[in-house]
Motif scaffolding. Sequence first.
Motif, short mmCIF file in Angstrom:
data_model
loop_
_atom_site.label_atom_id
_atom_site.label_comp_id
_atom_site.label_asym_id
_atom_site.label_seq_id
_atom_site.Cartn_x
_atom_site.Cartn_y
_atom_site.Cartn_z
N ASP A 35 -17.03 48.00 42.50
CA ASP A 35 -16.28 47.50 41.35
C ASP A 35 -14.80 47.84 41.47
OD1 ASP A 35 -18.24 46.17 39.82
OD2 ASP A 35 -19.02 48.08 39.10
N THR A 39 -11.99 44.89 41.93
CA THR A 39 -10.92 44.84 40.92
C THR A 39 -9.56 44.90 41.60
OG1 THR A 39 -12.33 45.86 39.24
CG2 THR A 39 -9.95 45.96 38.88
N SER A 42 -8.79 41.64 43.34
CA SER A 42 -8.55 40.51 42.43
C SER A 42 -7.07 40.34 42.09
CB SER A 42 -9.36 40.69 41.15
OG SER A 42 -8.89 41.80 40.40
N SER A 43 -6.25 41.35 42.36
CA SER A 43 -4.82 41.25 42.06
C SER A 43 -4.02 40.69 43.24
CB SER A 43 -4.26 42.63 41.70
OG SER A 43 -4.31 43.50 42.83
N ASN A 45 -4.41 37.60 44.83
CA ASN A 45 -4.35 36.14 44.94
C ASN A 45 -5.05 35.65 46.21
OD1 ASN A 45 -3.63 33.55 44.07
ND2 ASN A 45 -1.72 33.57 45.26
N ARG A 67 -19.85 38.43 37.51
CA ARG A 67 -18.87 39.16 36.70
C ARG A 67 -17.43 38.95 37.15
NH1 ARG A 67 -19.16 44.49 37.07
NH2 ARG A 67 -20.45 44.49 38.96
N TYR A 68 -17.25 38.54 38.41
CA TYR A 68 -15.89 38.36 38.93
C TYR A 68 -15.53 36.88 39.14
CZ TYR A 68 -16.08 43.37 39.78
OH TYR A 68 -16.18 44.74 39.62
N ASP A 69 -16.34 35.98 38.55
CA ASP A 69 -16.14 34.56 38.80
C ASP A 69 -14.76 34.06 38.39
OD1 ASP A 69 -18.62 34.48 39.86
OD2 ASP A 69 -19.54 33.23 38.31
N ASN A 70 -14.20 34.63 37.36
CA ASN A 70 -12.87 34.18 36.91
C ASN A 70 -11.73 34.86 37.65
OD1 ASN A 70 -13.35 36.67 35.79
ND2 ASN A 70 -12.23 36.23 33.89
N LYS A 71 -12.08 35.73 38.59
CA LYS A 71 -11.05 36.46 39.34
C LYS A 71 -11.14 36.21 40.84
CE LYS A 71 -11.17 40.31 36.02
NZ LYS A 71 -11.44 41.78 35.87
N LEU A 72 -12.35 36.12 41.37
CA LEU A 72 -12.55 36.03 42.81
C LEU A 72 -13.66 35.03 43.14
CD1 LEU A 72 -12.67 39.85 43.67
CD2 LEU A 72 -10.78 38.32 44.24
N LYS A 73 -13.49 34.37 44.26
CA LYS A 73 -14.57 33.58 44.83
C LYS A 73 -15.28 34.47 45.84
CE LYS A 73 -15.61 29.49 47.62
NZ LYS A 73 -15.07 28.38 48.44
#
Length: 608
Positions: A35, A39, A42-43, A45, A67-73
């Motif tokens: 996690d 995280t 995810s910063s 790009n 849980r990370y779908d909106n941040k990472l593929k």
Amino acid sequence: MQAIILAAGMGKRLGEYTKNNTKCMLPVNGVRLIDRMLTQLSSQNLNRVVIVVGYEGTKLIEYIGNRYDNKLKIEYVHNPIYDKTNNIYSLALAKQQMMEDDTLLLESDLIFDSEMLDILVKHPDSNLALVAKYETWMDGTMVRIDDDRNIVNFIPKKAFKYSDTDKYFKTVNIYKFSKDFLRDKYIPFLDAYSKVMGNNEYYENVLRIISFLNNTDLKALPITTEKWYEIDDKQDLDIAEAIFAEEQDILKKYYGRFGGYWRFPKMLDYCYLVNPYFRSSEIIDEMQANFRTLIGEYPSGMKVNTLLASKCWGVKEDYIVPGNGAAELIKALMELLPGKLGITRPTFEEYPNRRESESLVTFIPQNNEYRYSVQDLMNFFEKNPADNILLINPDNPSGNFIPMQDICMFAEWCEKHGIRLIVDESFVDFSINWENNTLLHDHILESYPHMLVMKSISKSYGVPGIRLGILCSADVEIIAKIKKMVSIWNLNSFCEFFMQIYTKYEKDYKRACERFIVTRNTFEENLRQIRFLRVIPSQANYFLVEVLPPYTAREIILRMLKEHNILMRNCSGKEGFDGKQYMRIAIRDDKDNSRFIAALKEIDNNKE
């Protein structure tokens, strides 16, 4: 840019912690490694994150979920033979993805500051390995670099030489590779190497071959103050939890270790109290030269080690017992002595901690420098009787010092009143005119036959690792009882050998003590320049200082630790201080003290 995380390993060295989960599922201070890493990524790009899974991979995938779908593929690659292969095979399974984009490569058992990713991604070099200067706690792949930061060699474990460690850097296991480098060089070499050597190898070996052929392809970027740790076993996890603890828990995590701070990268330890200069004596060289013999042989028993201690400190064999550090002797003595124990607070709590609280009779000096004399003690214990009285001289943490003639006067008073006096003179060799301040002489012990004298050799001789202390008294009955209470092999071979050869280096010790007094004077002058500190004079190898408003001791200690990697002791909670803000500051050598003072001045000059 994309990231590839290797997370297929079993983590066997973590035992029960990885019995049902892969290493990256380990929580560090309540946050799982995976996690924390996702995280942080995810910063950046990124176009995608590819995770190579194996052992308990299904659990890891289910845990991450969406849980990370909106941040990472996030994509997954499976290593079905994780138990028969090493990381070269896991990485080879993702080679198609590696050739499609510039790549960050990370191992999943890492914990690190987020700034390290920012530095790596923004750096102009296309192919870059984060590295750290070698320290004794490090294990794994090392590299050597040239003046232009080119990696000229990867050093596998089999080629590691302790004689070359000053030239080594440890790979942090975070890399940045360009798509062209991966497609045109790394992947072809990876395929060829795996075909010849098999899949039970490490991906760093491929980088090693490339560095031999062309040492300008891959550069190193040494980190500076950024924190990181690689978690391979239980101790690594414990250390990582201290390094990355939340502010409210961090001091508890460090203090609870009671030492071992050499395991923490570049930390300056201003808690533990040892002579900074005697360790430069050739006595250490001689011990090192005999290391293999000492570690491979049994030490002698109590009889021989008593003889050696008698030789070193000039006390009759019947009057002295050596211990596995003073702590072993303190425990035995406190369990043996009946009745009430008189103590002065604030104090070194190892003695009272070994007694029931109702058996303690406590004297607290009524002044703001915690000074007291033997007359103060006699006045107090005349009215508040005790069967035994403890006197630490110089005292810890106040640094209060009582001269020899006054100690003898107090010992005479104790004899007349049927009180057993215990004098702990662990710090007496740091006092001015120290050679005339010790009670360790047969004629003095015989003059006060019920007096006991304790001395921690670790502190004044700067050798805490060998664990050595002595207890002396002309009361041969109690010395004999203590000898029976401790193990016959209570000292290790290094401790025994230290006593065997010490007398050859007595002049070195005297010079070290004299040099220390000069260092202490300079350090005190510099401490007094810090506006938020009130420095209390000391005859020991530490200073008790009061922290003045607007700061608290905890605030200063946290800032010194977080901003400068310097660990200090908070004394505010000690009994006798009534919640006032105090720190105890050890005294190290001039170089370390200069770094310490510079850190304090930075805080002093940046008051909010």
